[in-house]
Scaffold this motif. Sequence first.
Motif, mmCIF file in Angstrom:
data_model
loop_
_atom_site.group_PDB
_atom_site.id
_atom_site.type_symbol
_atom_site.label_atom_id
_atom_site.label_comp_id
_atom_site.label_asym_id
_atom_site.label_seq_id
_atom_site.Cartn_x
_atom_site.Cartn_y
_atom_site.Cartn_z
ATOM 1 N N UNK A 212 0.810 -1.217 0.000
ATOM 2 C CA UNK A 212 0.000 0.000 0.000
ATOM 3 C C UNK A 212 0.850 1.276 0.000
ATOM 4 N N UNK A 213 2.169 1.126 -0.034
ATOM 5 C CA UNK A 213 3.044 2.299 -0.044
ATOM 6 C C UNK A 213 3.004 2.964 -1.417
ATOM 7 N N UNK A 214 2.737 4.247 -1.423
ATOM 8 C CA UNK A 214 2.760 5.027 -2.652
ATOM 9 C C UNK A 214 4.179 5.577 -2.799
ATOM 10 N N UNK A 215 4.979 4.929 -3.630
ATOM 11 C CA UNK A 215 6.391 5.281 -3.743
ATOM 12 C C UNK A 215 6.620 6.706 -4.253
ATOM 13 N N UNK A 216 5.667 7.265 -4.968
ATOM 14 C CA UNK A 216 5.844 8.639 -5.456
ATOM 15 C C UNK A 216 5.782 9.650 -4.305
ATOM 16 N N UNK A 217 5.177 9.259 -3.183
ATOM 17 C CA UNK A 217 5.086 10.159 -2.031
ATOM 18 C C UNK A 217 6.278 10.028 -1.077
ATOM 19 N N UNK A 218 7.109 9.004 -1.262
ATOM 20 C CA UNK A 218 8.214 8.775 -0.330
ATOM 21 C C UNK A 218 9.148 9.968 -0.167
ATOM 22 N N UNK A 219 9.544 10.655 -1.240
ATOM 23 C CA UNK A 219 10.422 11.814 -1.029
ATOM 24 C C UNK A 219 9.786 12.892 -0.143
ATOM 25 N N UNK A 220 8.469 13.030 -0.197
ATOM 26 C CA UNK A 220 7.787 14.064 0.581
ATOM 27 C C UNK A 220 7.599 13.665 2.036
ATOM 28 N N UNK A 221 7.317 12.381 2.277
ATOM 29 C CA UNK A 221 7.012 11.948 3.641
ATOM 30 C C UNK A 221 8.048 10.975 4.207
ATOM 31 N N UNK A 222 9.143 10.783 3.496
ATOM 32 C CA UNK A 222 10.139 9.782 3.872
ATOM 33 C C UNK A 222 10.655 9.891 5.289
ATOM 34 N N UNK B 32 9.471 11.576 7.882
ATOM 35 C CA UNK B 32 8.387 11.405 8.853
ATOM 36 C C UNK B 32 7.969 9.942 8.937
ATOM 37 N N UNK B 33 7.870 9.259 7.798
ATOM 38 C CA UNK B 33 7.487 7.849 7.780
ATOM 39 C C UNK B 33 8.526 6.983 8.494
ATOM 40 N N UNK B 34 9.799 7.279 8.278
ATOM 41 C CA UNK B 34 10.857 6.520 8.946
ATOM 42 C C UNK B 34 10.803 6.759 10.454
ATOM 43 N N UNK B 35 10.585 7.994 10.867
ATOM 44 C CA UNK B 35 10.487 8.313 12.296
ATOM 45 C C UNK B 35 9.320 7.570 12.942
ATOM 46 N N UNK B 36 8.193 7.531 12.260
ATOM 47 C CA UNK B 36 7.025 6.824 12.787
ATOM 48 C C UNK B 36 7.295 5.328 12.853
ATOM 49 N N UNK B 37 7.920 4.770 11.826
ATOM 50 C CA UNK B 37 8.211 3.339 11.800
ATOM 51 C C UNK B 37 9.182 2.952 12.913
ATOM 52 N N UNK B 38 10.226 3.744 13.092
ATOM 53 C CA UNK B 38 11.208 3.444 14.141
ATOM 54 C C UNK B 38 10.564 3.575 15.518
ATOM 55 N N UNK B 39 9.798 4.641 15.708
ATOM 56 C CA UNK B 39 9.125 4.843 16.990
ATOM 57 C C UNK B 39 8.118 3.727 17.263
ATOM 58 N N UNK B 40 7.363 3.343 16.251
ATOM 59 C CA UNK B 40 6.342 2.311 16.415
ATOM 60 C C UNK B 40 6.925 0.924 16.655
ATOM 61 N N UNK B 41 8.186 0.745 16.312
ATOM 62 C CA UNK B 41 8.835 -0.539 16.541
ATOM 63 C C UNK B 41 9.713 -0.497 17.779
ATOM 64 N N UNK B 42 10.581 0.487 17.850
ATOM 65 C CA UNK B 42 11.569 0.553 18.914
ATOM 66 C C UNK B 42 10.949 0.914 20.259
#
Length: 150
Positions: free
Chosen positions: A85-95, A97-107
């Motif tokens: 479900x990842x929209x790769x065209x949006x990754x540069x814009x939200x990259x 923030x998305x990484x911060x959320x993923x790390x926080x949600x896991x770590x």
Amino acid sequence: THTHTHLHWMPLGDEVEGLVQLAAFYGIVWIVGRLFRVAHAQLVGEIIAGIVVSVHVLDWLPNEDAIVLVGQLGLVLLVMEGGLSVNTSLLPQIGVRAIAIAVTGTLLPVLLGWGFMKIIGKGTLEAVAAGAALSSTSIGMARCCRQRAN
């Protein structure tokens, strides 16, 4: 491994009996989850149902190895669905923030679970297992939030 309760009233082979128990277990968890959905807490209901039918409360649990295997398969499919479900065209814009959320949600859940278990005197293995369980639960919570947002 825990010896599971047999359904003696059903004249079935062990394999079929195990499948019936597994289906009944997941059916109970699903139904309780749906009941809790009314209060917007489906995942909490599913966790509570799992605890109630576990060896620690009702002592009615189908083959634990089968439940672990189905759970692992479900987790793989859940993570794969997230990737699809990842929209790769949006990754540069939200990259970032998305990484911060993923790390926080896991770590964060791993560290909180580990810290709590250490505080109450559990060993490192139990502490890491509790943290990992909380982390995988956060994946389910994130999925529920994403579905509600769409």
